[in-house]
Motif scaffolding. Structure first.
Motif: not given
Length: 431
Positions: A135-143, A172-177, A183-189, A377-384
């Motif tokens: 959630l910290l990444c979701v909030q700070l996606g614009a930074f 499980a929560e750690c793997y998911w995080t 996924f949220l932070s820039g997608n470096d290959a 961030l989410l609007r960018e991800i979903f092309n909104l």
């Protein structure tokens, strides 16, 4: 035979720009609860105190921030239960409100508390800390600071996730995080492939009856990152018989998962198969994805399963999911979904976008509609595109004082008009 695909995904994230709606569909209730930093673990935010009918939006925002400050201070308490309560409270606030500037000013304090909880906490506290990291990444996606936080927490998340002595739920929560933050932070290959390899290794190590839920979560996390990969790479890997040291599941492994005795694994494998097939079809419309033909019979059985030893609810969920997958592979028909939020609509037109949307639902719950409308961030991800402003009349509701003044003025005007009418009637009767 699988049909030939005709649609191409517009970007790595997929999605489609939202369209303005004429109706007045409202978003989910944005009331939330934040836990106190005091040791008695009492709630420090009463939903009733934030009713728009009582206070204006500025006062509501100020009150929220004050309670959040208390909860953030409470993350340093000695009592593990109280710390967990504060983690959960901050999590609820971050899901229901988009407050990036407030979070940016306190990111290091929150990050340090998350790291400390993952290292020294246990069970529920570790799970709550891991969720808050995403959630910290979701909030700070614009930074730019979001990428820094991912790097700071990556090592401790991996260490905690791989620690078999802690609870499977926390692992499980750690793997998911790890997957969600990547996924949220820039997608470096290179980083994405590294996490996918880590997830597959953990997936194989968790192949036991008592770790089914953990294994299903890991597979879903892996599938989320798969949606970011180039279609050519996925096609080449799935077509290769050599999957040693790869980040890709083999055909035989997918078949085994589809035939698993556990519903969670069957459903997760179905999503993974749909994404793999979609990426392969995007790579070459001339290629019928020969390996998918071998799985069609299994998919048909899953889509028409009537085994009585399985719960009715499980059978219904399984058949609905695999009917969509089978129809897509055989007939190239995707079950388009429309997500309405505010005055906009998000169209889910491919499997990759659907998996990404489901992941965001898992993280944000009912707060997703709020973030779709406001979160850059989410609007960018979903092309909104750029944020769509609400009509002027509904941008700001009148405060209670303003409404009282308006009502008083209207009452006064009505009284004057009635008095005039009475005077006219009296004059008429007197004559």
């Amino acid at each position: 035979m699988p049909g030939k695909g005709s649609k191409k995904r517009s970007s790595a994230h997929g999605g489609k720009r939202a369209e303005l709606m004429s109706d007045d569909d409202s978003i989910n209730n944005d009331a939330c609860s934040v836990a106190s930093g005091q040791s008695d673990s009492r709630s420090v935010m009463d939903d009733g105190n934030f009713n728009d009918n009582e206070v204006d939006e500025i006062a509501q925002q100020e009150a929220l921030e004050e309670k959040l400050k208390e909860a953030i201070d409470g993350l340093t308490q000695k009592c593990a239960k109280s710390r967990t309560t504060c983690f959960n409270g901050i999590e609820k606030a971050f899901t229901m409100k988009y407050i990036p500037d407030f979070v940016e000013d306190r990111k290091m304090t929150i990050t340090d508390s998350i790291e400390r909880a993952l290292k020294k906490g246990r069970g529920d506290e570790q799970s709550a800390a891991a969720r808050l990291a995403s959630l910290l990444c979701v909030q700070l996606g614009a930074f730019d600071s979001a990428e820094i936080i991912v790097k700071d927490l990556k090592t401790v998340l991996i260490s905690t996730a791989n620690n078999k002595s802690i609870s499977p739920t926390a692992r499980a929560e750690c793997y998911w995080t790890l997957s969600m933050m990547q996924f949220l932070s820039g997608n470096d290959a290179a980083d994405t492939i590294e996490i996918m390899q880590l997830l597959l290794t953990a997936f194989y190590d968790s192949a036991s009856a008592d770790l089914t839920a953990l294994q299903a979560t890991i597979l879903s996390a892996w599938t989320l990152l798969l949606t970011l990969m180039a279609s050519s790479d996925v096609h080449n890997l799935i077509s290769s018989s050599n999957t040693t040291d790869s980040y890709m599941l083999s055909l035989n492994q997918i078949r085994e998962l589809l035939e698993s005795a556990h519903l969670e694994l069957r459903l997760a494998a179905g999503d993974a198969l749909a994404v793999i097939f979609e990426l392969g079809r995007d790579y070459s419309e001339e290629d019928e994805i020969f390996w998918a033909i071998d799985l069609i019979a299994i998919l048909k059985d899953l889509a028409t399963d009537s085994n009585r030893h399985r719960a009715k609810k499980d059978r219904k969920q399984q058949k609905a999911s695999f009917r969509d997958i089978l129809r897509y592979i055989v007939e190239d028909e995707f079950p388009e979904l429309q997500i309405k939020f505010g005055h906009e609509t998000l169209y889910l037109e491919d499997w990759c976008t659907r998996v990404q949307y489901t992941a965001c639902c898992r993280l944000l719950g009912p707060g997703l509609n709020i973030h779709l409308g406001e979160n850059k961030l989410l609007r960018e991800i979903f092309n909104l595109g750029d944020r769509v402003m609400a009509p002027q009349s509904s941008q700001r509701r009148a405060t209670k004082q303003q409404r009282n003044l308006l009502n008083a003025a209207a009452f006064k005007a009505r009284t004057r008009q009635r008095n005039k009418n009475r005077d006219k009637r009296s004059a008429t009767l007197a004559s």
